[in-house]
Design a protein around this motif. Structure first.
Motif, PDB file in Angstrom:
ATOM      1  N   ARG A  60      33.856 156.969  54.136  1.00 39.57           N
ATOM      2  CA  ARG A  60      34.937 156.063  54.526  1.00 39.57           C
ATOM      3  C   ARG A  60      35.140 154.953  53.496  1.00 39.57           C
ATOM      4  N   LEU A  61      34.044 154.391  52.994  1.00 38.09           N
ATOM      5  CA  LEU A  61      34.150 153.312  52.010  1.00 38.09           C
ATOM      6  C   LEU A  61      34.630 153.835  50.655  1.00 38.09           C
ATOM      7  N   VAL A  62      34.196 155.029  50.276  1.00 34.75           N
ATOM      8  CA  VAL A  62      34.681 155.618  49.018  1.00 34.75           C
ATOM      9  C   VAL A  62      36.175 155.895  49.109  1.00 34.75           C
ATOM     10  N   ALA A 164      21.400 164.673  43.064  1.00 32.88           N
ATOM     11  CA  ALA A 164      22.700 164.990  42.470  1.00 32.88           C
ATOM     12  C   ALA A 164      23.764 163.959  42.850  1.00 32.88           C
ATOM     13  N   MET A 165      23.771 163.518  44.122  1.00 40.78           N
ATOM     14  CA  MET A 165      24.816 162.607  44.586  1.00 40.78           C
ATOM     15  C   MET A 165      24.700 161.230  43.928  1.00 40.78           C
ATOM     16  N   ALA A 170      26.191 157.121  39.618  1.00 43.21           N
ATOM     17  CA  ALA A 170      25.782 156.356  38.442  1.00 43.21           C
ATOM     18  C   ALA A 170      26.645 156.700  37.239  1.00 43.21           C
ATOM     19  N   ILE A 171      26.948 157.985  37.066  1.00 37.22           N
ATOM     20  CA  ILE A 171      27.823 158.405  35.962  1.00 37.22           C
ATOM     21  C   ILE A 171      29.218 157.815  36.171  1.00 37.22           C
ATOM     22  N   GLY A 172      29.692 157.848  37.412  1.00 36.07           N
ATOM     23  CA  GLY A 172      30.995 157.275  37.710  1.00 36.07           C
ATOM     24  C   GLY A 172      31.063 155.802  37.377  1.00 36.07           C
ATOM     25  N   GLY A 173      30.030 155.054  37.740  1.00 32.04           N
ATOM     26  CA  GLY A 173      30.001 153.634  37.429  1.00 32.04           C
ATOM     27  C   GLY A 173      30.033 153.381  35.934  1.00 32.04           C
ATOM     28  N   TRP A 204      39.592 158.607  35.245  1.00 35.84           N
ATOM     29  CA  TRP A 204      39.574 159.677  36.250  1.00 35.84           C
ATOM     30  C   TRP A 204      38.250 160.430  36.287  1.00 35.84           C
ATOM     31  N   ILE A 205      37.535 160.460  35.177  1.00 33.47           N
ATOM     32  CA  ILE A 205      36.167 160.995  35.236  1.00 33.47           C
ATOM     33  C   ILE A 205      35.337 160.110  36.173  1.00 33.47           C
ATOM     34  N   ALA A 206      35.496 158.796  36.040  1.00 35.20           N
ATOM     35  CA  ALA A 206      34.766 157.861  36.905  1.00 35.20           C
ATOM     36  C   ALA A 206      35.095 158.094  38.371  1.00 35.20           C
ATOM     37  N   GLN A 207      36.378 158.162  38.678  1.00 38.18           N
ATOM     38  CA  GLN A 207      36.786 158.342  40.075  1.00 38.18           C
ATOM     39  C   GLN A 207      36.344 159.695  40.617  1.00 38.18           C
ATOM     40  N   TRP A 208      36.442 160.738  39.798  1.00 39.09           N
ATOM     41  CA  TRP A 208      36.014 162.067  40.230  1.00 39.09           C
ATOM     42  C   TRP A 208      34.518 162.069  40.548  1.00 39.09           C
ATOM     43  N   CYS A 209      33.730 161.446  39.687  1.00 37.91           N
ATOM     44  CA  CYS A 209      32.283 161.404  39.916  1.00 37.91           C
ATOM     45  C   CYS A 209      31.946 160.628  41.187  1.00 37.91           C
ATOM     46  N   ILE A 210      32.610 159.487  41.389  1.00 35.95           N
ATOM     47  CA  ILE A 210      32.347 158.705  42.598  1.00 35.95           C
ATOM     48  C   ILE A 210      32.758 159.489  43.833  1.00 35.95           C
TER      49      ILE A 210
END
Length: 219
Positions: A60-62, A164-165, A170-173, A204-210
């Protein structure tokens, strides 16, 4: 969500992102940018909404963060200068992500990510400060603190609970920090060749990872 479905969502995101970047880079194709920039973030949001989280409230927060990000996308591409409104939208998005990450681990329990992102923020600030308009200095400082705090929390949670999650978060951040650093440097300091493309790809890589960090499992 089945792996085949995840791949279809990702393919749709890549196609939409490519159209948005093409519209930003090629004269006369600006309509593609206006149509596909918010659509790409919306597709990432759609993917996140289909994933199942093992952490109550995390998805929900994401999703809230992605909705706020989409609003920021719109503000930043409008014909008038909506930079401050976009900045505010993304600030709230990072706050949403920060509280999502808090559900996975204690506040900044691992210290080195905070130190690392503080150094990165200081280096970017040193480059920006002489040319940053006075009226934007406080808003930008607040924004950078929120962004660095979110990225540091993501890395801290990953080291607290390696999986993995948390790795995806962390990669997204990290990619979010990279994207916003390039955006700020290009806007206020040193022009970066093909900046819109680089900023959007990393964004968009950041958002996809998050978004993918919502899933209880990843391929």
């Amino acid at each position: 969500m089945e792996e085949r479905t995840r791949r279809l969502w990702t393919l749709a995101i890549i196609i939409s992102a490519s159209a948005a970047i093409l519209g930003a880079e090629v004269d006369g194709l600006g309509g593609l940018h206006y149509a596909f920039k918010p659509l790409t973030t919306l597709l990432i949001l759609g993917m996140a909404s289909r994933l199942t989280s093992e952490v109550p409230g995390y998805r929900r927060l994401v999703i809230a963060g992605l909705l706020l990000s989409m609003l920021g996308d719109v503000f930043l591409m409008l014909p008038f200068d909506g930079f401050v409104f976009g900045l505010g939208s993304f600030l709230l998005a990072h706050v949403a992500y920060l509280f999502a990450l808090r559900k996975r681990g204690s506040w900044w329990a691992v210290r080195w990510p905070m130190a690392a992102y503080a150094i990165i923020a200081a280096l970017v600030f040193a480059q920006l400060w002489p040319r940053l308009p006075v009226e934007l200095r406080v808003p930008v400082i607040v924004y950078v603190l929120a962004l660095a705090g979110m990225a540091a929390q993501a890395a801290s949670v990953w080291r607290q609970q390696p999986c993995a999650m948390t790795r995806m978060a962390a990669i997204g951040g990290a990619f979010f920090v990279l994207s916003d650093a390039m955006l700020a440097l290009d806007r206020f300091s040193v022009p970066i060749p093909h900046a819109p493309a680089w900023v959007l790809v990393t964004y968009w890589i950041a958002q996809w990872c998050i978004a993918r960090s919502v899933a209880s499992s990843t391929p």
